[in-house]
Write an enzyme that holds these catalytic residues in place. Structure first.
Site, PDB file in Angstrom:
ATOM      1  N   ASP A 156      -2.401   0.176 -15.953  1.00 60.42           N
ATOM      2  CA  ASP A 156      -3.027  -0.537 -14.787  1.00 60.42           C
ATOM      3  C   ASP A 156      -2.493   0.556 -13.409  1.00 60.42           C
ATOM      4  O   ASP A 156      -1.436   0.570 -13.224  1.00 60.42           O
ATOM      5  CB  ASP A 156      -2.401  -1.763 -14.694  1.00 60.42           C
ATOM      6  CG  ASP A 156      -2.735  -2.587 -13.273  1.00 60.42           C
ATOM      7  OD1 ASP A 156      -3.642  -2.462 -13.026  1.00 60.42           O
ATOM      8  OD2 ASP A 156      -1.892  -3.326 -12.984  1.00 60.42           O
ATOM      9  N   GLY A 198      -2.568   0.936 -10.079  1.00 57.60           N
ATOM     10  CA  GLY A 198      -2.917   0.121  -8.493  1.00 57.60           C
ATOM     11  C   GLY A 198      -2.446   0.888  -7.390  1.00 57.60           C
ATOM     12  O   GLY A 198      -2.096   2.217  -7.471  1.00 57.60           O
ATOM     13  N   ASN A 199      -2.622   0.640  -6.349  1.00 56.66           N
ATOM     14  CA  ASN A 199      -2.814   1.336  -4.941  1.00 56.66           C
ATOM     15  C   ASN A 199      -1.287   2.024  -4.939  1.00 56.66           C
ATOM     16  O   ASN A 199      -1.172   3.031  -4.266  1.00 56.66           O
ATOM     17  CB  ASN A 199      -2.994   0.565  -3.934  1.00 56.66           C
ATOM     18  CG  ASN A 199      -4.491   0.260  -3.802  1.00 56.66           C
ATOM     19  OD1 ASN A 199      -5.233   1.163  -3.535  1.00 56.66           O
ATOM     20  ND2 ASN A 199      -5.046  -1.014  -3.932  1.00 56.66           N
ATOM     21  N   ASN A 212       1.838   1.207  -7.599  1.00 55.95           N
ATOM     22  CA  ASN A 212       2.135   1.885  -8.770  1.00 55.95           C
ATOM     23  C   ASN A 212       1.343   1.738  -9.755  1.00 55.95           C
ATOM     24  O   ASN A 212       0.133   1.106  -9.844  1.00 55.95           O
ATOM     25  CB  ASN A 212       3.204   0.512  -9.131  1.00 55.95           C
ATOM     26  CG  ASN A 212       4.406   0.524  -8.240  1.00 55.95           C
ATOM     27  OD1 ASN A 212       5.004   1.440  -8.064  1.00 55.95           O
ATOM     28  ND2 ASN A 212       4.775  -0.514  -7.758  1.00 55.95           N
ATOM     29  N   ILE A 213       1.585   2.721 -10.905  1.00 53.68           N
ATOM     30  CA  ILE A 213       0.757   2.483 -12.021  1.00 53.68           C
ATOM     31  C   ILE A 213       1.534   1.970 -13.226  1.00 53.68           C
ATOM     32  O   ILE A 213       2.880   2.341 -13.257  1.00 53.68           O
ATOM     33  CB  ILE A 213       0.270   3.985 -12.548  1.00 53.68           C
ATOM     34  CG1 ILE A 213      -0.300   4.757 -11.431  1.00 53.68           C
ATOM     35  CG2 ILE A 213       0.084   4.399 -13.924  1.00 53.68           C
ATOM     36  CD1 ILE A 213      -0.619   6.401 -11.641  1.00 53.68           C
ATOM     37  N   VAL A 214       1.184   0.995 -13.804  1.00 51.22           N
ATOM     38  CA  VAL A 214       2.026   0.204 -15.047  1.00 51.22           C
ATOM     39  C   VAL A 214       1.273   0.705 -16.341  1.00 51.22           C
ATOM     40  O   VAL A 214       0.229   0.698 -16.332  1.00 51.22           O
ATOM     41  CB  VAL A 214       1.930  -1.281 -14.809  1.00 51.22           C
ATOM     42  CG1 VAL A 214       2.846  -2.018 -15.669  1.00 51.22           C
ATOM     43  CG2 VAL A 214       2.129  -1.608 -13.250  1.00 51.22           C
ATOM     44  N   ASP A 227      -9.157  -4.939 -11.665  1.00 53.05           N
ATOM     45  CA  ASP A 227      -8.020  -5.736 -11.621  1.00 53.05           C
ATOM     46  C   ASP A 227      -8.370  -7.077 -12.120  1.00 53.05           C
ATOM     47  O   ASP A 227      -7.823  -7.761 -12.611  1.00 53.05           O
ATOM     48  CB  ASP A 227      -6.983  -5.319 -10.678  1.00 53.05           C
ATOM     49  CG  ASP A 227      -7.785  -5.347  -9.503  1.00 53.05           C
ATOM     50  OD1 ASP A 227      -8.844  -5.392  -8.960  1.00 53.05           O
ATOM     51  OD2 ASP A 227      -6.923  -5.717  -8.310  1.00 53.05           O
ATOM     52  N   ASP A 269      -3.122 -12.718  -7.602  1.00 55.98           N
ATOM     53  CA  ASP A 269      -2.368 -11.422  -8.132  1.00 55.98           C
ATOM     54  C   ASP A 269      -1.930 -10.847  -6.637  1.00 55.98           C
ATOM     55  O   ASP A 269      -2.706 -10.355  -5.847  1.00 55.98           O
ATOM     56  CB  ASP A 269      -3.529 -10.388  -8.534  1.00 55.98           C
ATOM     57  CG  ASP A 269      -2.832  -9.133  -9.103  1.00 55.98           C
ATOM     58  OD1 ASP A 269      -1.808  -8.877  -9.018  1.00 55.98           O
ATOM     59  OD2 ASP A 269      -3.416  -8.428  -9.679  1.00 55.98           O
TER      60      ASP A 269
END
Length: 255
Positions: free
Chosen positions: A6, A8-9, A11-13, A109, A129
């Site tokens: 995932d 994101g702006n 973090n990357i999960v 997302d 979210d």
């Protein structure tokens, strides 16, 4: 085992899933300028830390709100696993019936979160979210995506407040003892925590009024659990919602 990513702006999960259960989770800072090779090195280090055998990786799936990283992360996963990931976007099967004006505008997302939520909880639904941006998605009783709201995220709001005002400091995001703050820091904490919870409650009321019925409310995202406990409405906190959605989409699209 599959890898769900995932992007994101902030973090990357990465979620490592085995038999539909997440066995490992890892967060990386989103670095738009890093190359595929640099990300591959980071991923390789994660594999070594968790003692994951690359030969056991069946495939991977990713969603992203940072389009420039799609190709970079895909190439990095290919370098490590030898398999190209499923990338959530046009042409990928999701099973989601999207009823907004232009379905192509809907962020990956929000698609992934809705897919997981419909599979896990009763409809109609409202999904919040809480990430760099706070998004609200509304699902009707038939499982159709109707639309929602997009607003400034909790940390983004706090950062703007602190950087744009000379006398307001950066603070930890925790709730104060009372809503009526008696000092600067507690007043800021009241605004950011209780104010966000009240915003969620207010949107729930408006959305349910337009739906004409009560909805299941799901809260996800990095700060979801911090804020949700102060909402007056009953809400479900699901930190793994997007990872579960990625797993479901992977299963729909694997060859």
């Amino acid at each position: 085992m599959i890898i769900a990513v995932d992007i994101g702006n902030t973090n990357i999960v990465l979620g490592f899933l085995e038999n539909d259960k997440m066995v490992h989770e890892c967060r990386l800072s989103t670095a738009v300028n890093d190359s595929a090779d640099e990300y591959a090195i980071k991923f390789k280090s994660i594999f070594e830390i968790f003692k994951i055998n690359v030969d056991n990786i069946e495939g991977s799936v990713l969603s992203s709100v940072v389009p420039p990283l799609n190709r970079t992360i895909s190439k990095a996963l290919m370098l490590i696993t030898g398999k190209m990931p499923v990338v959530v976007g046009p042409g990928v099967k999701t099973g989601l019936n999207i009823k907004i004006n232009n379905p192509a505008e809907l962020g990956a997302d929000m698609v992934v979160g809705a897919v997981a939520s419909i599979a896990k909880y009763p409809c109609p639904q409202i999904i919040f979210d809480l990430g760099t941006a706070t998004t609200a998605s509304v699902i009707d009783k038939n499982g159709c995506f109707l639309g929602g709201s997009i607003l400034c995220g909790v940390k983004t709001s706090l950062s703007a407040l602190s950087s744009s005002t000379a006398q307001l400091p950066q603070i930890e995001i925790v709730a104060p003892e009372n809503a009526i703050g008696t000092n600067t820091i507690d007043s800021m904490r009241s605004g950011i925590v209780f104010g966000t919870a009240a915003m969620i409650d207010g949107l729930i009321k408006r959305f349910e009024s337009e739906l004409g019925e009560k909805a299941t409310v799901i809260v996800t995202g990095g700060l979801g659990s911090v804020i949700a406990q102060y909402c007056e409405n009953e809400v479900i906190v699901d930190r793994q919602l997007l990872i579960d959605g990625l797993r479901i989409i992977y299963e729909k699209n694997k060859k």
